[in-house]
Design a protein around this motif. Structure first.
Motif, PDB file in Angstrom:
ATOM      1  N   VAL A 206      14.903   9.531   5.085  1.00 20.04           N
ATOM      2  CA  VAL A 206      15.471   8.928   3.888  1.00 20.04           C
ATOM      3  C   VAL A 206      15.098   9.762   2.670  1.00 20.04           C
ATOM      4  CG1 VAL A 206      15.325   6.646   4.950  1.00 20.04           C
ATOM      5  CG2 VAL A 206      13.506   7.395   3.402  1.00 20.04           C
ATOM      6  N   ARG A 207      15.829   9.577   1.599  1.00 22.62           N
ATOM      7  CA  ARG A 207      15.624  10.404   0.410  1.00 22.62           C
ATOM      8  C   ARG A 207      14.555   9.833  -0.514  1.00 22.62           C
ATOM      9  NH1 ARG A 207      20.384  12.187  -3.924  1.00 22.62           N
ATOM     10  NH2 ARG A 207      19.039  13.498  -5.240  1.00 22.62           N
ATOM     11  N   HIS A 208      14.517   8.510  -0.656  1.00 25.32           N
ATOM     12  CA  HIS A 208      13.617   7.873  -1.626  1.00 25.32           C
ATOM     13  C   HIS A 208      12.601   7.002  -0.893  1.00 25.32           C
ATOM     14  CE1 HIS A 208      16.433   9.224  -4.682  1.00 25.32           C
ATOM     15  NE2 HIS A 208      17.416   8.576  -4.062  1.00 25.32           N
ATOM     16  N   PHE A 209      11.359   7.457  -0.856  1.00 23.23           N
ATOM     17  CA  PHE A 209      10.310   6.730  -0.124  1.00 23.23           C
ATOM     18  C   PHE A 209       8.989   6.881  -0.861  1.00 23.23           C
ATOM     19  CE2 PHE A 209       6.844   6.680   3.007  1.00 23.23           C
ATOM     20  CZ  PHE A 209       7.056   5.453   3.617  1.00 23.23           C
ATOM     21  N   LEU A 210       8.322   5.754  -1.092  1.00 22.92           N
ATOM     22  CA  LEU A 210       7.034   5.772  -1.795  1.00 22.92           C
ATOM     23  C   LEU A 210       6.016   4.932  -1.034  1.00 22.92           C
ATOM     24  CD1 LEU A 210       5.420   6.553  -4.416  1.00 22.92           C
ATOM     25  CD2 LEU A 210       6.090   4.291  -5.288  1.00 22.92           C
ATOM     26  N   PRO A 211       4.927   5.538  -0.530  1.00 22.09           N
ATOM     27  CA  PRO A 211       3.842   4.743   0.056  1.00 22.09           C
ATOM     28  C   PRO A 211       2.897   4.253  -1.044  1.00 22.09           C
ATOM     29  CG  PRO A 211       3.404   7.080   0.369  1.00 22.09           C
ATOM     30  CD  PRO A 211       4.727   6.987  -0.357  1.00 22.09           C
ATOM     31  N   VAL A 212       2.449   3.030  -0.911  1.00 21.76           N
ATOM     32  CA  VAL A 212       1.522   2.417  -1.862  1.00 21.76           C
ATOM     33  C   VAL A 212       0.442   1.702  -1.056  1.00 21.76           C
ATOM     34  CG1 VAL A 212       1.241   0.620  -3.631  1.00 21.76           C
ATOM     35  CG2 VAL A 212       3.263   2.084  -3.664  1.00 21.76           C
ATOM     36  N   TYR A 213      -0.801   1.859  -1.443  1.00 22.14           N
ATOM     37  CA  TYR A 213      -1.886   1.176  -0.740  1.00 22.14           C
ATOM     38  C   TYR A 213      -2.227  -0.144  -1.419  1.00 22.14           C
ATOM     39  CZ  TYR A 213      -2.713   5.087   2.378  1.00 22.14           C
ATOM     40  OH  TYR A 213      -2.554   6.052   3.351  1.00 22.14           O
ATOM     41  N   TYR A 214      -2.364  -1.171  -0.597  1.00 27.52           N
ATOM     42  CA  TYR A 214      -2.761  -2.498  -1.082  1.00 27.52           C
ATOM     43  C   TYR A 214      -4.067  -2.412  -1.872  1.00 27.52           C
ATOM     44  CZ  TYR A 214      -4.887  -7.184  -0.623  1.00 27.52           C
ATOM     45  OH  TYR A 214      -5.524  -8.387  -0.849  1.00 27.52           O
ATOM     46  N   GLU A 215      -4.975  -1.618  -1.391  1.00 25.73           N
ATOM     47  CA  GLU A 215      -6.279  -1.504  -2.049  1.00 25.73           C
ATOM     48  C   GLU A 215      -6.152  -0.881  -3.432  1.00 25.73           C
ATOM     49  OE1 GLU A 215      -6.646  -2.084   2.199  1.00 25.73           O
ATOM     50  OE2 GLU A 215      -5.601  -0.488   1.100  1.00 25.73           O
ATOM     51  N   ASP A 216      -5.224   0.051  -3.612  1.00 25.97           N
ATOM     52  CA  ASP A 216      -4.975   0.609  -4.949  1.00 25.97           C
ATOM     53  C   ASP A 216      -4.295  -0.414  -5.849  1.00 25.97           C
ATOM     54  OD1 ASP A 216      -6.052   3.048  -4.205  1.00 25.97           O
ATOM     55  OD2 ASP A 216      -4.114   3.912  -3.648  1.00 25.97           O
ATOM     56  N   LEU A 217      -3.349  -1.163  -5.283  1.00 29.58           N
ATOM     57  CA  LEU A 217      -2.649  -2.180  -6.069  1.00 29.58           C
ATOM     58  C   LEU A 217      -3.623  -3.224  -6.599  1.00 29.58           C
ATOM     59  CD1 LEU A 217      -0.037  -3.581  -7.075  1.00 29.58           C
ATOM     60  CD2 LEU A 217       0.099  -4.693  -4.829  1.00 29.58           C
ATOM     61  N   THR A 218      -4.572  -3.649  -5.788  1.00 25.28           N
ATOM     62  CA  THR A 218      -5.503  -4.691  -6.201  1.00 25.28           C
ATOM     63  C   THR A 218      -6.621  -4.151  -7.089  1.00 25.28           C
ATOM     64  OG1 THR A 218      -6.709  -4.427  -4.104  1.00 25.28           O
ATOM     65  CG2 THR A 218      -5.036  -6.168  -4.218  1.00 25.28           C
ATOM     66  N   ALA A 219      -7.009  -2.892  -6.904  1.00 24.12           N
ATOM     67  CA  ALA A 219      -8.079  -2.318  -7.714  1.00 24.12           C
ATOM     68  C   ALA A 219      -7.573  -1.808  -9.053  1.00 24.12           C
ATOM     69  CB  ALA A 219      -8.759  -1.181  -6.951  1.00 24.12           C
ATOM     70  N   ARG A 220      -6.378  -1.227  -9.063  1.00 23.00           N
ATOM     71  CA  ARG A 220      -5.802  -0.633 -10.278  1.00 23.00           C
ATOM     72  C   ARG A 220      -4.336  -1.040 -10.386  1.00 23.00           C
ATOM     73  NH1 ARG A 220      -8.815   2.842  -7.569  1.00 23.00           N
ATOM     74  NH2 ARG A 220      -7.025   3.720  -6.475  1.00 23.00           N
ATOM     75  N   PRO A 221      -4.070  -2.317 -10.635  1.00 23.48           N
ATOM     76  CA  PRO A 221      -2.673  -2.790 -10.603  1.00 23.48           C
ATOM     77  C   PRO A 221      -1.769  -2.112 -11.616  1.00 23.48           C
ATOM     78  CG  PRO A 221      -4.154  -4.494 -11.459  1.00 23.48           C
ATOM     79  CD  PRO A 221      -5.021  -3.421 -10.887  1.00 23.48           C
ATOM     80  N   ALA A 222      -2.226  -1.932 -12.836  1.00 21.58           N
ATOM     81  CA  ALA A 222      -1.362  -1.336 -13.867  1.00 21.58           C
ATOM     82  C   ALA A 222      -0.989   0.093 -13.494  1.00 21.58           C
ATOM     83  CB  ALA A 222      -2.055  -1.381 -15.222  1.00 21.58           C
ATOM     84  N   GLU A 223      -1.966   0.858 -13.051  1.00 24.90           N
ATOM     85  CA  GLU A 223      -1.714   2.256 -12.677  1.00 24.90           C
ATOM     86  C   GLU A 223      -0.794   2.349 -11.460  1.00 24.90           C
ATOM     87  OE1 GLU A 223      -4.343   5.858 -10.708  1.00 24.90           O
ATOM     88  OE2 GLU A 223      -5.309   4.532 -12.176  1.00 24.90           O
ATOM     89  N   THR A 224      -1.055   1.502 -10.467  1.00 22.95           N
ATOM     90  CA  THR A 224      -0.247   1.543  -9.245  1.00 22.95           C
ATOM     91  C   THR A 224       1.188   1.103  -9.517  1.00 22.95           C
ATOM     92  OG1 THR A 224      -2.233   1.047  -7.946  1.00 22.95           O
ATOM     93  CG2 THR A 224      -0.096   0.736  -6.862  1.00 22.95           C
ATOM     94  N   LEU A 225       1.356   0.049 -10.304  1.00 20.53           N
ATOM     95  CA  LEU A 225       2.706  -0.409 -10.632  1.00 20.53           C
ATOM     96  C   LEU A 225       3.442   0.613 -11.489  1.00 20.53           C
ATOM     97  CD1 LEU A 225       1.870  -4.151 -11.303  1.00 20.53           C
ATOM     98  CD2 LEU A 225       3.274  -3.268  -9.428  1.00 20.53           C
TER      99      LEU A 225
END
Length: 298
Positions: A206-225
């Motif tokens: 696929v052309r558009h794919f982004l992996p995101v870690y749950y641990e990053d989302l919960t530790a640094r939500p603003a940065e991850t979002l």
């Protein structure tokens, strides 16, 4: 065709509404009221069960340029198979051949799905978000018929995800063979492993794919979002959204890491079972074997 007013259905209590929406007859009846959807982007949140897909989709759904559905899209159409229908709640790998879907000759199925979803999506929004966990098994189908498709894959510690699957799976409702004893931990670990292996393989196509870690989302939500909105070509999330409470699986709280709580439910035998099935893949993501009795971080 005049647009149907779904206000009466939307006013039903959450559980009652979910039971109504899972009736294929309803969606066949509503099909004539649908319309073709042509958003600027289709945004699909993917991940294993109990990996933060609901949290991430709920947060993104508050972006002023993103419109979402009130529940998983598989329950808002009669044309997407889901594992519960085959007796496997939170366990699509056990019926993978039924939920994956081919690519060739699926134009009419995709058109029907879009028209049925259109009844529930808000109008006037350019980016349409969908989060059905079983979609992790059918990226190629979605990429072929929902263009342009953007995939966001949230990855969580597999020990915590496996513990959540075992706890949350409602086996008696669906007549599952493990209804009395609950899922064996090795099956839950296999769901995490199969999800990760299949999504990683399909992401190369696929052309558009982004992996995101749950641990990053919960530790640094603003940065991850911010990384997610940049990937989507959108303005950052409103500041007030990031810090609010979110209701996920009946728990209302700010964005926070619940891994320790889930892992604390695992015995040494449970951890051995997860290790045997998924240890090598867990290590690839940097997840180490936990202690059997960690201190709860409530």
């Amino acid at each position: 065709m005049k647009r149907i007013n779904t206000a009466l259905l939307q006013s039903l209590p959450g559980l009652a509404m979910d039971r109504v929406l899972m009736q294929p007859r309803l969606h066949r009846m509503l099909l004539p009221f649908g319309r073709e959807l042509k958003p600027r982007r289709w945004v699909f949140v993917l991940g294993c069960y109990n990996s933060g897909t609901t949290l991430l989709a709920s947060v993104l759904g508050q972006h002023p340029e993103i419109g979402g559905l009130r529940t998983e899209g598989v329950y808002l159409t009669d044309s997407l198979p889901y594992p519960e229908a085959y007796g496997w709640p939170r366990m699509w790998w056990q019926c993978l051949e039924r939920v994956r879907l081919p690519i060739e000759g699926q134009e009419e199925r995709a058109r029907r799905i879009r028209r049925q979803w259109s009844i529930w999506y808000p109008r006037g929004i350019d980016n349409l978000l969908e989060k059905s966990v079983a979609n992790a098994a059918r990226m190629p189908f979605l990429n072929a018929y929902f263009q342009p498709a953007y995939f966001i894959y949230i990855i969580r510690n597999g020990y915590a995800a496996a513990a959540g699957i075992r706890e949350k799976a409602n086996l008696k409702r669906w007549g599952n063979p493990y209804a009395d004893a609950g899922y064996p931990m090795q099956l839950c670990a296999r769901q995490w492993l199969t999800t990760d292996e299949l999504v990683q393989a399909d992401s190369r196509k696929v052309r558009h794919f982004l992996p995101v870690y749950y641990e990053d989302l919960t530790a640094r939500p603003a940065e991850t979002l911010a990384s997610v909105t940049t990937f989507l070509g959108l303005q950052p999330m409103p500041v007030q959204v990031v810090g609010r409470d979110w209701s996920v699986h009946g728990i209302k709280a700010p964005i926070r890491d619940m891994n320790a709580v889930n892992i604390a439910r695992l015995s040494e035998t449970d951890i051995d079972a997860v290790e045997a099935v998924a240890g090598k893949q867990l290590r690839r993501h940097g997840y180490q074997r936990p202690d059997a009795s960690p201190v709860l971080a409530l």
